[in-house]
Design an enzyme around this catalytic site. Structure first.
Site, PDB file in Angstrom:
ATOM      1  N   ASP A  39      31.346  75.105  35.964  1.00 43.10           N
ATOM      2  CA  ASP A  39      29.410  75.095  36.195  1.00 43.10           C
ATOM      3  C   ASP A  39      29.368  74.963  37.552  1.00 43.10           C
ATOM      4  OD1 ASP A  39      27.081  73.287  36.598  1.00 43.10           O
ATOM      5  OD2 ASP A  39      27.051  72.737  34.716  1.00 43.10           O
ATOM      6  N   ILE A  40      28.918  75.078  38.414  1.00 45.27           N
ATOM      7  CA  ILE A  40      29.123  74.990  39.913  1.00 45.27           C
ATOM      8  C   ILE A  40      27.921  74.322  40.599  1.00 45.27           C
ATOM      9  CG2 ILE A  40      28.311  77.704  40.329  1.00 45.27           C
ATOM     10  CD1 ILE A  40      25.174  77.327  40.075  1.00 45.27           C
ATOM     11  N   ASN A  46      23.085  70.502  25.478  1.00 47.88           N
ATOM     12  CA  ASN A  46      21.730  69.794  25.655  1.00 47.88           C
ATOM     13  C   ASN A  46      21.085  70.926  24.713  1.00 47.88           C
ATOM     14  OD1 ASN A  46      22.916  67.417  26.819  1.00 47.88           O
ATOM     15  ND2 ASN A  46      22.351  68.422  28.987  1.00 47.88           N
ATOM     16  N   GLN A  99      18.343  69.863  28.852  1.00 50.72           N
ATOM     17  CA  GLN A  99      18.622  71.464  28.689  1.00 50.72           C
ATOM     18  C   GLN A  99      17.430  72.756  29.729  1.00 50.72           C
ATOM     19  OE1 GLN A  99      18.032  73.301  24.677  1.00 50.72           O
ATOM     20  NE2 GLN A  99      19.879  75.177  26.081  1.00 50.72           N
ATOM     21  N   HIS A 126      25.465  76.534  25.254  1.00 45.51           N
ATOM     22  CA  HIS A 126      25.958  76.282  26.286  1.00 45.51           C
ATOM     23  C   HIS A 126      26.846  74.656  25.915  1.00 45.51           C
ATOM     24  CE1 HIS A 126      22.909  74.423  28.843  1.00 45.51           C
ATOM     25  NE2 HIS A 126      23.775  73.695  28.991  1.00 45.51           N
ATOM     26  N   PHE A 127      28.202  74.446  26.328  1.00 46.75           N
ATOM     27  CA  PHE A 127      28.832  73.080  25.502  1.00 46.75           C
ATOM     28  C   PHE A 127      29.835  73.014  27.236  1.00 46.75           C
ATOM     29  CE2 PHE A 127      28.764  72.190  20.934  1.00 46.75           C
ATOM     30  CZ  PHE A 127      28.283  74.422  20.470  1.00 46.75           C
ATOM     31  N   HIS A 128      29.313  72.292  27.647  1.00 48.51           N
ATOM     32  CA  HIS A 128      29.732  71.459  29.103  1.00 48.51           C
ATOM     33  C   HIS A 128      30.996  71.203  28.700  1.00 48.51           C
ATOM     34  CE1 HIS A 128      26.082  70.982  31.116  1.00 48.51           C
ATOM     35  NE2 HIS A 128      25.615  71.337  30.129  1.00 48.51           N
TER      36      HIS A 128
HETATM   37  P1  AMP Z   1      22.119  72.040  31.014  1.00 46.77           P
HETATM   38  O1  AMP Z   1      21.400  70.789  31.210  1.00 46.77           O
HETATM   39  O2  AMP Z   1      22.934  71.796  29.353  1.00 46.77           O
HETATM   40  O3  AMP Z   1      21.409  73.255  30.100  1.00 46.77           O
HETATM   41  O4  AMP Z   1      23.031  72.499  31.881  1.00 46.77           O
HETATM   42  C1  AMP Z   1      23.349  73.876  33.060  1.00 46.77           C
HETATM   43  C2  AMP Z   1      24.220  73.737  33.421  1.00 46.77           C
HETATM   44  O5  AMP Z   1      24.559  75.426  33.774  1.00 46.77           O
HETATM   45  C3  AMP Z   1      24.073  73.057  34.774  1.00 46.77           C
HETATM   46  O6  AMP Z   1      24.915  71.640  34.794  1.00 46.77           O
HETATM   47  C4  AMP Z   1      23.961  74.060  35.692  1.00 46.77           C
HETATM   48  O7  AMP Z   1      24.768  73.456  36.898  1.00 46.77           O
HETATM   49  C5  AMP Z   1      25.124  75.117  35.380  1.00 46.77           C
HETATM   50  N1  AMP Z   1      24.655  76.337  35.923  1.00 46.77           N
HETATM   51  C6  AMP Z   1      23.516  77.054  36.253  1.00 46.77           C
HETATM   52  N2  AMP Z   1      23.030  78.422  36.905  1.00 46.77           N
HETATM   53  C7  AMP Z   1      25.131  78.477  36.502  1.00 46.77           C
HETATM   54  C8  AMP Z   1      25.718  79.485  37.592  1.00 46.77           C
HETATM   55  N3  AMP Z   1      24.787  80.376  38.020  1.00 46.77           N
HETATM   56  N4  AMP Z   1      27.080  79.403  36.840  1.00 46.77           N
HETATM   57  C9  AMP Z   1      27.367  78.157  36.499  1.00 46.77           C
HETATM   58  N5  AMP Z   1      26.886  76.979  36.664  1.00 46.77           N
HETATM   59  C10 AMP Z   1      25.414  77.229  36.006  1.00 46.77           C
END
Ligand code: AMP
Ligand code: ZN
Length: 170
Positions: free
Chosen positions: A66-67, A122, A129, A135-137
């Site tokens: 995650d960035i 989420n 979300q 996606h799974f964190h």
């Molecule tokens: P969510 O809030 O569950 O939708 O999480 C989305 C996650 O994606 C967030 O933690 C962001 O930091 C991550 N994210 C968004 N764009 C990128 C990307 N290009 N590369 C890696 N992670 C990303």
């Protein structure tokens, strides 16, 4: 891009959220964003249109850092095929994805190493979300650390690059 010749990103006025893109390596022009399958940043990552700090890949899923990591090694596991969340994904696919989540989590726990980890998933804006691709964190935890929150954890890209290289699975 609606322009006959796609404009550089800086000149393009098409709506976009450039913060979603990888630091310093944004697509060359808005046309790439407009062409993104499902207008989805994670589909673009799965297609290789946007770079990611990949740690694992197979025929079904991709896992990358995650960035905006909550903790060191915070990773995301996504299916390559677009679904928006838990509810529009088949049970069979979910079962296969969760076994990959386990595989990646197990690797991270041993390789970072970390003491524990949270799995978060989420569904919907109100649940936080922000990317509407399932996606799974995997959030590694060290000792007794802070409450989970995804805001304001800016990563050092060089550190992420090195970490992804170190954690990359065969
Ligand atoms: P969510 O809030 O569950 O939708 O999480 C989305 C996650 O994606 C967030 O933690 C962001 O930091 C991550 N994210 C968004 N764009 C990128 C990307 N290009 N590369 C890696 N992670 C990303
Ligand atoms: Zn998608």
């Amino acid at each position: 891009c609606a322009e006959p010749t796609p404009l550089p990103l800086a000149e393009c006025l098409h709506p976009r959220d450039s913060s979603r893109f990888f630091n310093g390596q944004q697509p060359r022009c808005c046309a790439i964003i407009m062409a993104m399958k499902n207008n989805c940043v994670f589909c673009a990552i799965a297609e290789g249109e946007i770079p990611s700090f990949k740690v694992y890949e197979d025929d079904l899923v991709l896992a990358y850092l995650d960035i905006n990591p909550f903790t060191k090694g915070h990773a995301l596991v996504i299916p390559k095929a677009h679904t928006s969340g838990l509810l529009d994904t088949s049970d069979e696919t979910l079962a296969s994805i969760i076994s990959r989540v386990k595989k990646v989590a197990s690797h991270l726990k041993a390789s970072l190493p970390c003491d524990g980890f949270n799995i978060l998933q989420n569904n919907g804006e109100s649940a936080g979300q922000t990317v509407m691709h399932l996606h799974f964190h995997i959030v590694p935890r060290y000792g007794k650390s802070a409450e989970i929150s995804f805001a304001n954890h800016k990563a050092d890209m060089e550190e992420l690059k090195a970490l992804a290289a170190r954690l990359r699975m065969p």
